[in-house]
Design a protein around this motif. Structure first.
Motif, PDB file in Angstrom:
ATOM      1  N   LEU A   1       0.828  -1.205   0.000  1.00  0.00           N
ATOM      2  CA  LEU A   1       0.000   0.000   0.000  1.00  0.00           C
ATOM      3  C   LEU A   1       0.863   1.256   0.000  1.00  0.00           C
ATOM      4  O   LEU A   1       1.966   1.265   0.536  1.00  0.00           O
ATOM      5  N   SER A   2       0.323   2.319  -0.572  1.00  0.00           N
ATOM      6  CA  SER A   2       1.020   3.609  -0.515  1.00  0.00           C
ATOM      7  C   SER A   2       0.828   4.205   0.880  1.00  0.00           C
ATOM      8  O   SER A   2      -0.028   3.760   1.651  1.00  0.00           O
ATOM      9  N   ASP A   3       1.608   5.228   1.192  1.00  0.00           N
ATOM     10  CA  ASP A   3       1.493   5.871   2.503  1.00  0.00           C
ATOM     11  C   ASP A   3       0.106   6.475   2.711  1.00  0.00           C
ATOM     12  O   ASP A   3      -0.466   6.369   3.795  1.00  0.00           O
ATOM     13  N   ALA A   4      -0.437   7.085   1.675  1.00  0.00           N
ATOM     14  CA  ALA A   4      -1.764   7.701   1.786  1.00  0.00           C
ATOM     15  C   ALA A   4      -2.835   6.639   2.038  1.00  0.00           C
ATOM     16  O   ALA A   4      -3.734   6.833   2.868  1.00  0.00           O
ATOM     17  N   ASP A   5      -2.735   5.507   1.322  1.00  0.00           N
ATOM     18  CA  ASP A   5      -3.697   4.424   1.531  1.00  0.00           C
ATOM     19  C   ASP A   5      -3.578   3.845   2.939  1.00  0.00           C
ATOM     20  O   ASP A   5      -4.585   3.551   3.591  1.00  0.00           O
ATOM     21  N   LEU A   6      -2.347   3.677   3.387  1.00  0.00           N
ATOM     22  CA  LEU A   6      -2.130   3.159   4.739  1.00  0.00           C
ATOM     23  C   LEU A   6      -2.746   4.083   5.779  1.00  0.00           C
ATOM     24  O   LEU A   6      -3.408   3.631   6.718  1.00  0.00           O
ATOM     25  N   GLN A   7      -2.532   5.367   5.611  1.00  0.00           N
ATOM     26  CA  GLN A   7      -3.052   6.340   6.559  1.00  0.00           C
ATOM     27  C   GLN A   7      -4.580   6.341   6.559  1.00  0.00           C
ATOM     28  O   GLN A   7      -5.210   6.378   7.617  1.00  0.00           O
TER      29      GLN A   7
END
Length: 74
Positions: free
Chosen positions: A7-13
């Motif tokens: 996952l990307s950082d934005a998706d993780l967040q």
């Protein structure tokens, strides 16, 4: 389920926020999932830690400990 590493950082967040919201509503295992996502975010965003920070201050440079029963002396 998608692996956290994919996952990307934005998706993780966003997923961490969603799981945290569900945890506040009382969903059983949501707190654990939110914690996993938040831990992965912290792991990604942490920079390399210098050796001196990991080991702490050397004993030779740390201030001398004052004895609590001798508080009235220097």
């Amino acid at each position: 389920m998608t692996q956290l590493g994919e996952l990307s950082d934005a998706d993780l967040q966003e997923r961490a926020r969603a799981w945290r919201r569900l945890a506040l509503q009382g969903v059983l295992h949501a707190r654990g999932y939110a914690h996993e996502h938040e831990t992965e975010l912290r792991r990604r965003n942490r920079g390399p830690m210098p050796l001196s920070d990991r080991l702490g201050t050397p004993l030779a440079t740390s201030p001398a400990l004052r004895r609590w029963w001798r508080f009235w002396q220097g």
